[in-house]
Design an enzyme around this catalytic site. Structure first.
Site, short mmCIF file in Angstrom:
data_model
loop_
_atom_site.label_atom_id
_atom_site.label_comp_id
_atom_site.label_asym_id
_atom_site.label_seq_id
_atom_site.Cartn_x
_atom_site.Cartn_y
_atom_site.Cartn_z
N ASP A 1 -40.53 17.92 -10.30
CA ASP A 1 -41.87 18.02 -9.72
C ASP A 1 -42.06 19.29 -8.90
OD1 ASP A 1 -42.12 15.49 -10.76
OD2 ASP A 1 -42.80 14.58 -8.89
N ASP A 2 -43.34 19.62 -8.71
CA ASP A 2 -43.85 20.61 -7.74
C ASP A 2 -43.81 22.05 -8.21
OD1 ASP A 2 -43.96 18.31 -6.25
OD2 ASP A 2 -42.68 19.00 -4.62
N HIS B 1 -36.81 17.92 -7.98
CA HIS B 1 -37.82 18.94 -7.70
C HIS B 1 -37.29 20.33 -8.07
CE1 HIS B 1 -38.95 15.49 -5.23
NE2 HIS B 1 -40.19 15.93 -5.32
N HIS C 1 -51.13 19.70 -4.39
CA HIS C 1 -50.19 18.69 -3.90
C HIS C 1 -50.69 17.97 -2.64
CE1 HIS C 1 -46.26 16.82 -2.99
NE2 HIS C 1 -45.97 17.07 -4.24
N TYR D 1 -46.36 12.60 -3.55
CA TYR D 1 -45.76 11.61 -2.62
C TYR D 1 -45.76 10.19 -3.19
CZ TYR D 1 -47.25 15.57 0.19
OH TYR D 1 -47.48 16.85 0.65
#
Ligand code: ZN
Length: 277
Positions: free
Chosen positions: A97-98, A242, A152, A189
């Protein structure tokens, strides 16, 4: 030896779940908890069984339904995200992710390529605009890209218009860079609400959460990340890591260790089909 016994026990717990999955293809399973032992019960009832069957079916490449439609397929609106995959045997899925982030994502892609493994990347639109070539590489190498919003944010603090903007812009930039609109989204989250599920469905996406959190964002040490993946390994598990959002050098080092270990343990690392229509 101990670990093998553990795997066997988990396999037995999951036997019912696995049997419901689509043969040889990653399917999806709705489950109420993160632990295999707790997910065994909810899938036993006839109602849950029906749900699983239809979910698995909808992940199959459809044939005999005429030419592909131009409009995005709108999945049903879910009330909880997908937490696991189903399928025959020891299937697991790695998700990152991210990102993308030029400092870390290429190293993760290199390791995946070394072992000929595909993964999912839930990307943020604002990271994609500066790193479009990384999405092109993901497409070339068979990875599946999902939508992780533009900036995000905590979606539960936004109104519907803002949520839609966060998600729609991200799908647009993914389509431009990756070549296809995403069919999966993940709330930052893990904070989902009804609007996020509805808007995601409107945009043709299924909500995907995870089973095992490596908590690599806490930079707990490479060894701890490896341990969390290997201790959490079980059929159907979706692993969260991540590739951006901070110093991810531990995540980069960890996958170099745990990936060959998972493969040696007989796991097949899989992704959903890239096209559901
Ligand atoms: Zn995130």
């Amino acid at each position: 030896m101990q670990k093998d016994q553990l795997f066997t026990r988990r396999r037995m717990l999951l036997a019912g779940t696995a049997a419901l999955g689509a043969a040889g293809t990653a399917g999806i399973v709705l489950a109420g908890g993160g632990e295999p032992a707790r997910t065994a019960a909810p899938v036993a009832g006839p109602q849950a069984r029906q749900q699983l069957k239809s979910s698995a079916f909808r992940l199959q490449p459809l044939t005999g339904y005429g030419p592909p439609r131009a409009a995005p397929r709108k999945p049903k609106v879910r009330h909880e995200p997908i937490l696991r995959i189903s399928g025959r045997g020891r299937q697991m899925m790695l998700t990152f992710d991210d990102g993308p982030n030029p400092a870390y994502t290429p190293h993760i892609l290199d390791t995946l390529a070394k072992y000929d493994v595909r993964a999912m990347f839930f990307v943020c639109g604002e990271c994609v605009v500066d790193n479009r070539e990384l999405l092109a590489r993901m497409a070339d190498e068979g990875h599946v890209v999902g939508n992780h919003t533009w900036t995000h944010p905590l979606l539960t603090s936004l109104n519907r218009k803002e949520i839609r903007s966060e998600m729609e812009r991200t799908s647009d930039v993914i389509e431009d860079s990756y070549g296809e609109r995403p069919q999966w989204f993940r709330a930052p989250y893990g904070a989902w609400n009804r609007a996020a599920f509805q808007i995601g469905s409107d945009l043709g996406m299924e909500p995907m959460a995870w089973t095992v959190d490596t908590t690599d964002w806490e930079t707990p040490g490479t060894g701890t990340i490896i341990e969390r993946v290997e201790d959490g390994a079980a059929p159907g598990v979706v692993v969260l890591s991540h590739d951006a959002g901070g110093d991810r050098s531990q995540s980069v080092k960890a996958i170099r260790e745990y990936l060959p270990h998972l493969l040696d343990s007989g796991y097949h690392l899989t992704v959903p089909p890239r096209r559901l229509t």
